[in-house]
Design a protein around this motif. Sequence first.
Motif, PDB file in Angstrom:
ATOM      1  N   SER A 175       6.328  -8.465  95.774  1.00 55.45           N
ATOM      2  CA  SER A 175       7.435  -8.742  96.687  1.00 55.45           C
ATOM      3  C   SER A 175       8.276  -7.489  96.919  1.00 55.45           C
ATOM      4  O   SER A 175       8.653  -7.180  98.056  1.00 55.45           O
ATOM      5  CB  SER A 175       8.305  -9.865  96.124  1.00 55.45           C
ATOM      6  N   PHE A 176       8.556  -6.774  95.832  1.00 55.82           N
ATOM      7  CA  PHE A 176       9.365  -5.565  95.956  1.00 55.82           C
ATOM      8  C   PHE A 176       8.676  -4.528  96.828  1.00 55.82           C
ATOM      9  O   PHE A 176       9.301  -3.926  97.712  1.00 55.82           O
ATOM     10  CB  PHE A 176       9.642  -4.985  94.565  1.00 55.82           C
ATOM     11  N   SER A 177       7.376  -4.317  96.601  1.00 56.51           N
ATOM     12  CA  SER A 177       6.652  -3.316  97.390  1.00 56.51           C
ATOM     13  C   SER A 177       6.563  -3.725  98.858  1.00 56.51           C
ATOM     14  O   SER A 177       6.681  -2.875  99.755  1.00 56.51           O
ATOM     15  CB  SER A 177       5.252  -3.113  96.809  1.00 56.51           C
ATOM     16  N   LEU A 178       6.371  -5.012  99.136  1.00 57.85           N
ATOM     17  CA  LEU A 178       6.296  -5.465 100.526  1.00 57.85           C
ATOM     18  C   LEU A 178       7.635  -5.326 101.240  1.00 57.85           C
ATOM     19  O   LEU A 178       7.689  -4.941 102.414  1.00 57.85           O
ATOM     20  CB  LEU A 178       5.818  -6.913 100.576  1.00 57.85           C
ATOM     21  N   LEU A 179       8.716  -5.648 100.553  1.00 54.09           N
ATOM     22  CA  LEU A 179      10.039  -5.531 101.172  1.00 54.09           C
ATOM     23  C   LEU A 179      10.386  -4.076 101.447  1.00 54.09           C
ATOM     24  O   LEU A 179      10.994  -3.753 102.466  1.00 54.09           O
ATOM     25  CB  LEU A 179      11.090  -6.172 100.266  1.00 54.09           C
ATOM     26  N   ILE A 180      10.004  -3.180 100.532  1.00 56.23           N
ATOM     27  CA  ILE A 180      10.227  -1.751 100.765  1.00 56.23           C
ATOM     28  C   ILE A 180       9.429  -1.284 101.979  1.00 56.23           C
ATOM     29  O   ILE A 180       9.935  -0.553 102.847  1.00 56.23           O
ATOM     30  CB  ILE A 180       9.834  -0.935  99.518  1.00 56.23           C
ATOM     31  N   GLU A 181       8.174  -1.701 102.059  1.00 63.79           N
ATOM     32  CA  GLU A 181       7.333  -1.318 103.198  1.00 63.79           C
ATOM     33  C   GLU A 181       7.850  -1.930 104.490  1.00 63.79           C
ATOM     34  O   GLU A 181       7.825  -1.283 105.546  1.00 63.79           O
ATOM     35  CB  GLU A 181       5.894  -1.759 102.945  1.00 63.79           C
ATOM     36  N   MET A 182       8.327  -3.168 104.447  1.00 66.71           N
ATOM     37  CA  MET A 182       8.899  -3.807 105.631  1.00 66.71           C
ATOM     38  C   MET A 182      10.094  -3.010 106.150  1.00 66.71           C
ATOM     39  O   MET A 182      10.212  -2.745 107.355  1.00 66.71           O
ATOM     40  CB  MET A 182       9.335  -5.230 105.282  1.00 66.71           C
ATOM     41  N   THR A 183      10.986  -2.610 105.246  1.00 69.01           N
ATOM     42  CA  THR A 183      12.152  -1.821 105.641  1.00 69.01           C
ATOM     43  C   THR A 183      11.740  -0.481 106.220  1.00 69.01           C
ATOM     44  O   THR A 183      12.290  -0.022 107.226  1.00 69.01           O
ATOM     45  CB  THR A 183      13.080  -1.611 104.428  1.00 69.01           C
ATOM     46  N   ARG A 184      10.758   0.152 105.596  1.00 65.82           N
ATOM     47  CA  ARG A 184      10.280   1.450 106.087  1.00 65.82           C
ATOM     48  C   ARG A 184       9.697   1.327 107.492  1.00 65.82           C
ATOM     49  O   ARG A 184       9.983   2.155 108.372  1.00 65.82           O
ATOM     50  CB  ARG A 184       9.231   1.999 105.120  1.00 65.82           C
TER      51      ARG A 184
END
Length: 458
Positions: A175-184
């Motif tokens: 979840s953390f990695s996906l949210l970071i990628e979504m923001t990027r």
Amino acid sequence: MEHDNYNDDTKPNSKKFISFKHRESLLTQLLATDPNLRMIHDLIALFIFVFLLYKIEVFINEPTKFWEIFDGYMRNSSDLGQVIQIWFIMKMFVLCLHYPLVLFNNFFQYRWLINNFENNNYNSDILCEMYENRQYAGCLYQIILYTMYSCISIFAILFYCTYCILVYDIKLIGSFSLLIEMTRLLMKSHSFFIEKKDLFIEKETLKNLMVNKQHTNMYRSFWALSSRASFRKYIYYMFAPTLLYRDSYPRTKKIRWGRVLNFGLQFILFILLAMYVYQGYLVNLTKTCTESIELNLKLLYQIITPGIIFYWLFFYVFFHLYLNLTAELLRFGDRNFYEDFWNSKSAKVYYRKWNHVVQNWLYVYVFIPVDNRFQNRILTNFAVILISALMHEYIVTIVYLLEKYGLVKNLVSIKLIVTNWSILLAILIIEYNYRTSCPLSEPWKQIILPRFIHHVKI
């Protein structure tokens, strides 16, 4: 992806331009010029290497400890396939929707120029002036354009990522990695849209194009324009360690594979250390839902010590190793990813130096537009704080407001590292554990109410 002929010219009347130039990251410069700092760095790396060898020996002698840690990571990474699938689909949305939208808008502008010139509605000077003032499209067209862009960003990236995390019950790490990628992806696509939605053609080039009738084949002449949105440049930008789109960046002459090997080996080494510290941190804070956590000096030690280690590991692994490794593989020349934030005497300076990649984006696409629109520095600062808080965490906003009224003056870096980062990380882990171990019967309470306050005794 070759951008060797770097052009640093600004657009006319542009106040938001941030130039890129050849420069190394701060730690790279310090390690190259200061042998004492380089010795300390090498000793720390050697100590971590020996420590990991010792833990490997412990795991060989006591396999149960290894399998206990391994099972914990497997539980947190069991949905790796779904994470990769969601990441890939988000990337495809950006490439297949954002880029065609910008390219179509470029073609619309070019067709407007050609059609008006061929119909002799305007002479070339008036037509060029109208084009420079962006009078080729009415208000309705602009509304449709921005609505389509907003829908793609909100529904194809933001809502899609959030929906998948909730529906597929993605674990903490995924979840953390996906949210970071979504923001990027949201920040990168926004920069590309703002910078390339308008087709910039110099006035003399435009006149020559019309007079010499180089537009006989409209599609071929449009595709030959260097100022249109280029898919090759867009692909390079999507992987480059920057959130600001440019048609070209300063590039190194070649990939220095010695640096790639150095950054890569350090990256693996420090990731292994972070995984071990995370596992120990998680075990210390993990309780069953029938137990409570007593807040005492031992717990504070267990919270603050790993929190400080996590803080510096995150900075060094991500901002120094990962971004420099990516920049070296892509021959990206500007590596000013951070400054000496550890010497900051105010929270404002600290956050400006801590992360140049994000701060530059906030300055260009939040600070400058709001300041130009309202001419109110208080409102402008508040807008930057609000966006930054939504992107990061609420506690960041509190620090800025405290400094505004003179309550935070000294030891800012120590305060942020020891208290904010460590305690926030501990609360997140405790909250995550209680929510997954003992969910509430009422769904609305499970979503709204924090759980850790019911299990921490003071």
